[in-house]
Design a protein around this motif. Structure first.
Motif, PDB file in Angstrom:
ATOM      1  N   ALA A 262       0.534  -1.389   0.023  1.00  9.57           N
ATOM      2  CA  ALA A 262       0.222   0.190  -0.213  1.00  9.57           C
ATOM      3  C   ALA A 262       0.992   1.220   0.077  1.00  9.57           C
ATOM      4  O   ALA A 262       0.403   2.234  -0.590  1.00  9.57           O
ATOM      5  CB  ALA A 262      -0.931  -0.033   1.272  1.00  9.57           C
ATOM      6  N   ARG A 265       2.296   1.703  -3.656  1.00 14.89           N
ATOM      7  CA  ARG A 265       1.289   2.177  -4.633  1.00 14.89           C
ATOM      8  C   ARG A 265       1.108   3.563  -4.320  1.00 14.89           C
ATOM      9  O   ARG A 265       0.684   4.232  -5.287  1.00 14.89           O
ATOM     10  CB  ARG A 265       0.105   1.413  -4.335  1.00 14.89           C
ATOM     11  CG  ARG A 265       0.384  -0.077  -5.131  1.00 14.89           C
ATOM     12  CD  ARG A 265      -0.934  -0.777  -5.368  1.00 14.89           C
ATOM     13  NE  ARG A 265      -1.722  -1.077  -4.336  1.00 14.89           N
ATOM     14  CZ  ARG A 265      -1.961  -1.852  -3.417  1.00 14.89           C
ATOM     15  NH1 ARG A 265      -0.788  -2.979  -3.495  1.00 14.89           N
ATOM     16  NH2 ARG A 265      -2.520  -1.776  -2.370  1.00 14.89           N
ATOM     17  N   ALA A 266       0.902   3.802  -2.860  1.00 10.33           N
ATOM     18  CA  ALA A 266       0.595   5.368  -2.643  1.00 10.33           C
ATOM     19  C   ALA A 266       1.621   6.564  -2.757  1.00 10.33           C
ATOM     20  O   ALA A 266       1.222   7.471  -3.196  1.00 10.33           O
ATOM     21  CB  ALA A 266      -0.069   5.325  -1.371  1.00 10.33           C
ATOM     22  N   SER A 267       2.886   5.947  -2.942  1.00 10.33           N
ATOM     23  CA  SER A 267       4.013   6.975  -3.093  1.00 10.33           C
ATOM     24  C   SER A 267       4.500   7.133  -4.296  1.00 10.33           C
ATOM     25  O   SER A 267       5.217   8.178  -4.802  1.00 10.33           O
ATOM     26  CB  SER A 267       4.838   6.647  -1.895  1.00 10.33           C
ATOM     27  OG  SER A 267       4.410   6.644  -0.873  1.00 10.33           O
TER      28      SER A 267
END
Length: 341
Positions: A262, A265-267
């Motif tokens: 997570a 993917r977010a960064s």
């Protein structure tokens, strides 16, 4: 010789070893480092040179963990030794002695040379694999008072190698009655920025997520720590008078594989497009482990939250490790930059 003194770092081409060399150079020490083949000197210099200019304060010695030659010459005249070199593999070997013998005997050679040279202190890179309780509890917290129980048949070859090597070091120093003192640093899962495509097995956790080579996210988690903070703890343990005779766990926070995925993917946007999103049921991983030996060693830890406390290093040595998010993202960005994913 540097005004700060001379330090021998074994295994300077490795992930932790190279960052230890960098930390020492940044603090003004003269550094000797060992490699198995002097042909690697230019590659190691180039990697270290990305962070700090070694100038004329870095020299190389060829030694092998499995041979006596060269150890005394490498240690002679040194003020300190960081013994980082140890065999690491991604897959448990068929013969445990393939790991245990070079780890234990290499430690005996390194510490023996340090004792003969009269260095002030040896700092041994051990592992939380040597500070682990018996499995069983779904959640556990370990500190430096715990030693891995080698009578436990579930203890793997790597954990045995690190535990036996650390025990060998303590036995040698305790039995020497000399001026040389010992401290150990016991890191958890080490990530952070890589300096070359030759990175450690621990970094493969991030590399495999980014490259999509893991089809899903198992219920596996680890305590992570940044390699730069591990190097910093080595230097602190080397110089602090109160560190003599002490073990220090180097760990920050626990994170599940799903947490890492997570975060990536977010960064990282498009660079994390291959990072898996779906969870893998435990029974699927156990079945796959029948055919993939790299999975066999981790399946007993499915769903297990094993935490390692670094409170002692923080309290006694003022060590302050950076957040896991920073360590993981710097690791990922360096993997991308070097073309490793």
């Amino acid at each position: 010789m540097s005004g700060q003194g001379t330090v021998l770092v074994t295994g300077g081409s490795g992930f932790i070893g190279s960052w230890c060399v960098i930390a020492l150079l940044q603090q003004g020490y003269a550094v000797r480092t060992t490699v198995r083949d002097l042909a690697r000197e230019s590659t190691v210099r180039a990697a270290i040179g990305k962070v700090v200019d070694p100038q004329d304060r870095l020299s190389f010695h060829a030694v092998e963990l499995t041979a006596d030659a060269g150890w005394d010459a490498a240690a002679n005249g040194c003020d300190y030794m960081l013994h980082v070199a140890s065999p690491v593999v991604a897959v448990e070997p068929k013969n445990a002695d393939d790991l245990i013998v070079p780890a234990r005997d290499g430690t005996r050679r390194a510490v023996g040379a340090a004792l003969k040279a009269g260095v002030k202190r040896v700092v041994l890179t051990s592992s939380v694999a040597a500070t682990s309780p018996r499995p069983g509890a779904r959640e556990s917290v370990s500190d430096e008072s715990i030693w891995t129980d080698l009578d436990d048949p579930t203890v793997g070859a790597y954990a045995r190698s690190k535990t036996l090597a650390e025990r060998a070091a303590w036995d040698l120093v305790d039995g020497s009655a000399g001026a040389t003192t010992l401290a150990t640093v016991n890191p958890s899962m080490v990530v952070g920025p890589i300096l070359s495509p030759d990175f450690s097995a621990s970094v493969q956790v991030v590399q495999r997520l980014l490259s999509g080579t893991v089809p899903g996210l198992p219920r596996l988690g680890f305590c992570f720590v940044d390699v730069r903070d591990v190097a910093d703890l080595h230097v602190r343990a080397m110089t602090a008078p109160e560190a003599a005779g002490q073990r220090f766990i180097a760990a920050r926070d626990f994170a599940w594989m799903a947490d890492l995925a997570a975060l990536l993917r977010a960064s990282l946007g498009d660079a994390a497009s291959k990072v898996p999103t779906r969870r893998v049921p435990d029974f699927v991983l156990r079945f796959a482990a029948l055919f993939d030996k790299s999975l066999a060693s981790v399946t007993p830890r499915l769903g297990e939250k094993r935490v390692f406390s670094s409170a002692k290093a923080q309290r006694m040595l003022g060590w302050r490790p950076r957040p896991v998010e920073e360590a993981v993202l710097d690791c990922a960005r360096s993997l991308i930059a070097t073309g490793a994913v």
